[in-house]
Scaffold this active site. Structure first.
Site, short mmCIF file in Angstrom:
data_model
loop_
_atom_site.label_atom_id
_atom_site.label_comp_id
_atom_site.label_asym_id
_atom_site.label_seq_id
_atom_site.Cartn_x
_atom_site.Cartn_y
_atom_site.Cartn_z
N ASP A 60 25.36 2.69 -20.46
CA ASP A 60 24.85 3.73 -21.36
C ASP A 60 25.83 3.97 -22.50
OD1 ASP A 60 26.55 4.69 -19.37
OD2 ASP A 60 25.47 6.56 -19.03
N ASP A 87 18.81 -7.00 -27.60
CA ASP A 87 17.85 -6.54 -28.62
C ASP A 87 18.49 -5.50 -29.53
OD1 ASP A 87 15.77 -8.14 -27.70
OD2 ASP A 87 14.29 -6.53 -27.86
N LYS A 139 27.03 -0.64 -14.51
CA LYS A 139 26.69 0.76 -14.19
C LYS A 139 27.36 1.06 -12.86
CE LYS A 139 24.49 4.63 -14.99
NZ LYS A 139 24.92 5.54 -16.07
N TYR A 141 15.36 -9.52 -12.42
CA TYR A 141 14.34 -10.47 -12.86
C TYR A 141 13.86 -11.38 -11.73
CZ TYR A 141 14.61 -9.61 -17.88
OH TYR A 141 14.52 -9.06 -19.12
N ASP A 152 19.40 -8.13 -21.46
CA ASP A 152 18.11 -8.17 -22.17
C ASP A 152 18.04 -7.01 -23.16
OD1 ASP A 152 15.41 -8.87 -22.75
OD2 ASP A 152 14.78 -7.20 -21.48
#
Ligand code: IPM
Ligand code: MG
Length: 360
Positions: free
Chosen positions: A227, A255, A195, A146, A251
């Site tokens: 993942d 959601d 990751k 970001y 982020d």
């Protein structure tokens, strides 16, 4: 006690839901003898309309000087609202990123839990929903992709875009410490998401999290690849207590976590820094399609105000009271349209705010 609160109604349904949260805060003030002094500032599309920028220096300074910030939502419809014809750094969402960075709010807490009364709205299999879940996502908020350097330019005649993912050990350490502190107040289990099979930033993340873990022997820690985490969230959400992760992964996963509660209109969030100042906002967006119709669910904002009482003002009893009032109206069968089900009582934004304030 007396507290200074910056209110940022923002765009879309923002003004309606912030109005209801303020109603509940005023009831808390009345009942417990506190005083909340409010200052309203613009952010997002409304600030662009008034000043040409999504967040003015004055608005940021007002927020900085207050004890806490309560935000509705910012943003509009891409392709409809003219705000999106502006360069990216002048669009509504840039205001949100600037205030997070400007107030150094590096820790974003997003609780996601399944209300037993709202289980019907959970899109997961019944046997999974029946187990319930109660997690908080602790998302790093002022670093990573970001805020890394970015550019779009022609390289050897080919248009090329670059975003940079960078974390230093101090940024990782401070968010890890926050997550461990939170875990100590909950079920003492952290799943740290990265990751590390691909990214250097993730390998550093794992190393620092393991170092911090040594100071919290009571907390169990598990590393999980992002993942796999996306999959586990829908397969077995009950395994999660505290999810610790970097900005971009947080982020996306937050959601997903909110979706499985079936009621994004119910989910609060807090963004915290090193001190007491925090920014509190619902996890959902500005929902311009229903703005101004007295239809929006104000509960996420009201619960965010409860988080404000708890984290910025240390008013735990008052925060408990607001949360209990929300549970009570839900148990009594009152529903805004987003969580409406057969046999329940449909109420407006204003009515929901009134009902909760009455029960505080
Ligand atoms: C969120 C939002 C923001 C983010 C957007 C609006 C910039 O999606 O708070 O999760 O990506 O952080
Ligand atoms: Mg998001």
């Amino acid at each position: 006690m007396e507290y200074n609160v910056t209110l940022i109604p923002g765009d879309g349904i923002g003004p309606e839901i912030v109005r209801e949260a303020r109603k509940v805060l005023d009831k808390v003030a009345d009942k417990y003898g506190h005083k909340f002094n409010y200052k309203e500032v613009l952010m997002g599309g409304c600030s662009i309309d008034a000043y040409g920028v999504p967040l003015t220096d004055e608005a940021l300074a007002t927020a900085k000087a207050s004890d806490a910030v309560l935000l509705g939502a910012v943003g509009g419809r891409v392709g409809v609202d003219s705000w999106y014809n502006l360069p990216p750094n002048l669009r509504p969402e840039a205001g949100l990123l600037s205030i997070r960075k400007g107030l150094e709010l590096f820790a974003n807490l997003r609780p996601a839990y399944l209300y037993s009364e709202l289980k019907g709205a959970c899109p997961l299999k019944e046997e999974v929903a029946d187990k319930g879940f109660d997690m908080v996502i602790v998302r790093e908020l002022t670093g990573g992709l970001y805020f890394g350097e970015r550019s779009t330019k022609e390289v050897n005649g080919v248009v090329t875009a670059v975003d940079t993912l960078k974390y230093d050990e101090n940024e990782i350490r401070r968010i890890a410490i926050k997550a461990f502190e939170i875990a100590m107040k909950r079920n003492k289990h952290i799943i740290s998401v990265d990751k590390a099979n691909v990214l250097d930033t993730s390998r550093l993340w794992r190393k620092i999290v393991a170092e911090v873990a040594k100071d919290y022997p009571e907390v169990t820690v598990e590393d999980m690849l992002v993942d796999n985490c996306a999959m586990q969230l829908v397969k077995d959400p009950a395994q999660f207590d505290v999810v610790l992760t970097e900005n971009m992964f947080g982020d996306i996963l937050s959601d997903e976590a909110s979706m499985i509660t079936g009621s994004i209109g119910m989910l609060s969030s807090a963004s915290l820094g090193a001190g007491k100042l925090g920014l509190y906002e619902p996890s959902h967006g500005a929902a311009p399609d229903i703005a101004g119709q007295d239809k929006a669910n104000p509960i996420a904002t009201i619960l965010s105000a409860a988080m404000m009482l708890r984290y910025s003002f240390d008013l735990d009893k008052e925060a408990d009271m607001v949360e209990a009032a929300v549970k009570q109206v839900i148990a009594e069968g009152y529903r805004t349209v987003d969580i409406m089900a057969e046999g329940m009582k449909l109420v407006s934004t204003t009515e929901m705010g009134d009902l909760i304030a009455e029960r505080v």
